[in-house]
Design a protein around this motif. Structure first.
Motif, PDB file in Angstrom:
ATOM      1  N   MET A  56       0.839  -1.210   0.000  1.00 21.26           N
ATOM      2  CA  MET A  56       0.000   0.000   0.000  1.00 21.26           C
ATOM      3  C   MET A  56       0.874   1.260   0.000  1.00 21.26           C
ATOM      4  O   MET A  56       0.581   2.242  -0.694  1.00 21.26           O
ATOM      5  N   LEU A  57       1.954   1.230   0.782  1.00 20.13           N
ATOM      6  CA  LEU A  57       2.856   2.394   0.830  1.00 20.13           C
ATOM      7  C   LEU A  57       3.564   2.573  -0.519  1.00 20.13           C
ATOM      8  O   LEU A  57       3.717   3.702  -1.004  1.00 20.13           O
ATOM      9  N   GLY A  58       3.969   1.450  -1.121  1.00 23.77           N
ATOM     10  CA  GLY A  58       4.606   1.528  -2.440  1.00 23.77           C
ATOM     11  C   GLY A  58       3.648   2.074  -3.488  1.00 23.77           C
ATOM     12  O   GLY A  58       4.022   2.892  -4.337  1.00 23.77           O
ATOM     13  N   GLU A  59       2.381   1.639  -3.406  1.00 23.48           N
ATOM     14  CA  GLU A  59       1.378   2.145  -4.356  1.00 23.48           C
ATOM     15  C   GLU A  59       1.176   3.649  -4.181  1.00 23.48           C
ATOM     16  O   GLU A  59       1.043   4.386  -5.161  1.00 23.48           O
ATOM     17  N   ALA A  60       1.172   4.086  -2.918  1.00 18.16           N
ATOM     18  CA  ALA A  60       0.994   5.525  -2.656  1.00 18.16           C
ATOM     19  C   ALA A  60       2.170   6.323  -3.230  1.00 18.16           C
ATOM     20  O   ALA A  60       1.976   7.388  -3.840  1.00 18.16           O
ATOM     21  N   ALA A  61       3.395   5.800  -3.070  1.00 16.66           N
ATOM     22  CA  ALA A  61       4.569   6.493  -3.619  1.00 16.66           C
ATOM     23  C   ALA A  61       4.492   6.527  -5.147  1.00 16.66           C
ATOM     24  O   ALA A  61       4.786   7.554  -5.777  1.00 16.66           O
ATOM     25  N   ALA A  62       4.060   5.406  -5.745  1.00 16.12           N
ATOM     26  CA  ALA A  62       3.942   5.355  -7.212  1.00 16.12           C
ATOM     27  C   ALA A  62       2.877   6.344  -7.694  1.00 16.12           C
ATOM     28  O   ALA A  62       3.077   7.048  -8.695  1.00 16.12           O
ATOM     29  N   GLU A  63       1.751   6.422  -6.969  1.00 16.46           N
ATOM     30  CA  GLU A  63       0.700   7.397  -7.334  1.00 16.46           C
ATOM     31  C   GLU A  63       1.265   8.808  -7.295  1.00 16.46           C
ATOM     32  O   GLU A  63       1.000   9.620  -8.172  1.00 16.46           O
ATOM     33  N   GLY A  64       2.065   9.090  -6.246  1.00 21.15           N
ATOM     34  CA  GLY A  64       2.688  10.410  -6.133  1.00 21.15           C
ATOM     35  C   GLY A  64       3.589  10.709  -7.328  1.00 21.15           C
ATOM     36  O   GLY A  64       3.741  11.858  -7.738  1.00 21.15           O
ATOM     37  N   ARG A  65       4.153   9.660  -7.882  1.00 20.30           N
ATOM     38  CA  ARG A  65       5.028   9.814  -9.059  1.00 20.30           C
ATOM     39  C   ARG A  65       4.246   9.704 -10.365  1.00 20.30           C
ATOM     40  O   ARG A  65       4.832   9.758 -11.455  1.00 20.30           O
ATOM     41  N   GLY A  66       2.929   9.450 -10.242  1.00 20.13           N
ATOM     42  CA  GLY A  66       2.064   9.407 -11.433  1.00 20.13           C
ATOM     43  C   GLY A  66       2.238   8.170 -12.292  1.00 20.13           C
ATOM     44  O   GLY A  66       1.951   8.199 -13.489  1.00 20.13           O
ATOM     45  N   LYS A  67       2.727   7.066 -11.691  1.00 24.52           N
ATOM     46  CA  LYS A  67       2.922   5.830 -12.469  1.00 24.52           C
ATOM     47  C   LYS A  67       2.378   4.643 -11.694  1.00 24.52           C
ATOM     48  O   LYS A  67       2.331   4.663 -10.464  1.00 24.52           O
ATOM     49  N   PRO A  68       1.983   3.553 -12.409  1.00 28.29           N
ATOM     50  CA  PRO A  68       1.541   2.368 -11.659  1.00 28.29           C
ATOM     51  C   PRO A  68       2.714   1.683 -10.972  1.00 28.29           C
ATOM     52  O   PRO A  68       3.820   1.637 -11.526  1.00 28.29           O
ATOM     53  N   LEU A  69       2.458   1.121  -9.780  1.00 29.60           N
ATOM     54  CA  LEU A  69       3.532   0.458  -9.028  1.00 29.60           C
ATOM     55  C   LEU A  69       4.143  -0.689  -9.834  1.00 29.60           C
ATOM     56  O   LEU A  69       5.357  -0.926  -9.763  1.00 29.60           O
ATOM     57  N   ALA A  70       3.305  -1.395 -10.601  1.00 30.59           N
ATOM     58  CA  ALA A  70       3.799  -2.558 -11.375  1.00 30.59           C
ATOM     59  C   ALA A  70       4.985  -2.169 -12.256  1.00 30.59           C
ATOM     60  O   ALA A  70       5.884  -2.973 -12.500  1.00 30.59           O
ATOM     61  N   GLU A  71       5.001  -0.912 -12.725  1.00 27.93           N
ATOM     62  CA  GLU A  71       6.103  -0.445 -13.602  1.00 27.93           C
ATOM     63  C   GLU A  71       7.368  -0.144 -12.818  1.00 27.93           C
ATOM     64  O   GLU A  71       8.461  -0.098 -13.376  1.00 27.93           O
ATOM     65  N   LEU A  72       7.227   0.134 -11.516  1.00 24.16           N
ATOM     66  CA  LEU A  72       8.354   0.685 -10.749  1.00 24.16           C
ATOM     67  C   LEU A  72       8.961  -0.287  -9.742  1.00 24.16           C
ATOM     68  O   LEU A  72      10.062  -0.069  -9.261  1.00 24.16           O
ATOM     69  N   ARG A  73       8.214  -1.361  -9.392  1.00 23.13           N
ATOM     70  CA  ARG A  73       8.644  -2.135  -8.220  1.00 23.13           C
ATOM     71  C   ARG A  73       9.861  -3.019  -8.477  1.00 23.13           C
ATOM     72  O   ARG A  73      10.015  -3.622  -9.524  1.00 23.13           O
ATOM     73  N   THR A  74      10.749  -3.064  -7.441  1.00 26.86           N
ATOM     74  CA  THR A  74      11.934  -3.926  -7.441  1.00 26.86           C
ATOM     75  C   THR A  74      11.952  -4.654  -6.109  1.00 26.86           C
ATOM     76  O   THR A  74      11.763  -4.026  -5.071  1.00 26.86           O
TER      77      THR A  74
END
Ligand SMILES: NC(=O)C1=CN([C@@H]2O[C@H](COP(=O)(O)OP(=O)(O)OC[C@H]3O[C@@H](n4cnc5c(N)ncnc54)[C@H](O)[C@@H]3O)[C@@H](O)[C@H]2O)C=CC1
Ligand SMILES: O=C(O)C1=N[C@H](C(=O)O)C[C@H](O)C1
Length: 269
Positions: free
Chosen positions: A171-189
């Motif tokens: 949930m925290l990762g999704e919130a950070a991704a939303e803040g960056r305007g991108k889906p978490l699936a694209e950003l997660r490591t």
């Protein structure tokens, strides 16, 4: 008017026992049932006695249909397979389903969304007030700090936890991704090991620690050049999750079918 009747699924579990204690000690709801997995040694016993205390007049059952009939809500901290099955049953009974279970996969989430067409479902990987406030803060900080600030989510839990990253970390990762305007699936490591190469710019990293009796700890680290911002939540008592879940079950009483989360319950965002 009668107090809403709440069924607790996963009655013998860490969260189940906490919920039963808080529901029966409080005056806002009544314990309408206690469900556990088939084969659990608690089946057929009075749930209060099984917990080592006085009888509560509620017998633990492995038949959720029987338990839900006549109840207004079911609170569920179990396993993904059990949660999906329970969502179908609460939908048929038109009862509020509060889901705290984590580790749900995409297929599970689709089935839960289908069930929510018939009754309210309130689901959150973390039911505490503190974490749900932290989610809003994470979104804001991620939006305010540019992509040259690396985001890492670090979580720690007790040795019995079976899923990683935790529902809260996601949930925290999704919130950070939303803040960056991108889906978490694209950003997660996920956890790094060996020659990983340099950090991918803009990515959101996750790391999980498991040990002892840690209730739940989450850090969202924003690492820049020469400075770091760390947002932290420390849970020291499972009562924070149980209180949130009971609040959600009561809040859902006058809501129509649909999917809701703790931000809806707490009036955040
Ligand atoms: N959203 C939140 O705020 C929180 C979520 N959780 C999540 O809740 C879940 C449970 O956590 P714990 O209580 O620590 O685990 P636990 O392992 O102590 O309890 C799980 C319970 O579910 C029962 N169960 C399994 N299959 C079942 C079935 N088919 N029907 C009925 N009951 C069944 C087990 O017998 C056990 O009593 C985990 O996914 C955990 O991550 C935990 C704490 C807070
Ligand atoms: O399994 C737990 O214990 C917890 N699970 C939730 C999660 O996966 O984030 C919430 C809390 O951290 C405790």
């Amino acid at each position: 008017m009668d107090k809403p009747g709440i069924v607790v699924a996963g009655a013998s579990g860490r969260m189940g026992q906490m919920l039963i204690r808080l529901i029966t000690e409080g005056d806002q709801a009544r314990l309408a049932g206690a469900v556990d997995r088939p084969g659990s040694p608690w089946i057929g016993r009075d749930v209060g006695e099984a917990m080592g205390g006085a009888a509560l007049g509620v017998t633990v059952t492995d038949d959720p249909i029987e338990a839900i009939a006549g109840a207004q809500a079911l609170i569920d901290f179990t396993t993904p397979a059990a949660t999906v099955a329970l969502a179908e049953l609460t939908a048929q009974a038109r009862a509020v389903h509060v889901i705290g279970t984590t580790g749900l996969g995409e297929d599970d989430l689709k089935k839960i969304a289908a069930a929510a067409r018939h009754a309210p479902i309130i689901r959150a990987g973390n039911m505490s007030l503190g974490v749900n406030l932290l989610i809003g803060l994470t979104r804001k900080v991620a939006a305010a700090l540019g992509e040259d600030w690396d985001v890492e989510v670090v979580e720690a839990h007790h040795r019995h936890k079976v899923d990683a990253p935790s529902g809260t970390a996601l949930m925290l990762g999704e919130a950070a991704a939303e803040g960056r305007g991108k889906p978490l699936a694209e950003l997660r490591t996920h956890a790094r090991e060996g020659i990983t190469g340099e950090r991918v710019p803009g990515s959101i990293g996750f790391a999980a620690i498991r040990g002892g009796d840690v209730v739940g700890e989450h850090d969202v680290i924003f690492a820049g050049q020469g400075e770091r911002v760390v947002l932290r939540h420390l849970a020291t008592d499972r009562a924070i999750f149980a209180r949130g879940a009971i609040r959600a079950a009561l809040w859902g009483q006058d809501k129509g079918p649909g999917e809701y989360d703790m931000a809806d319950v707490l009036g955040l965002d």
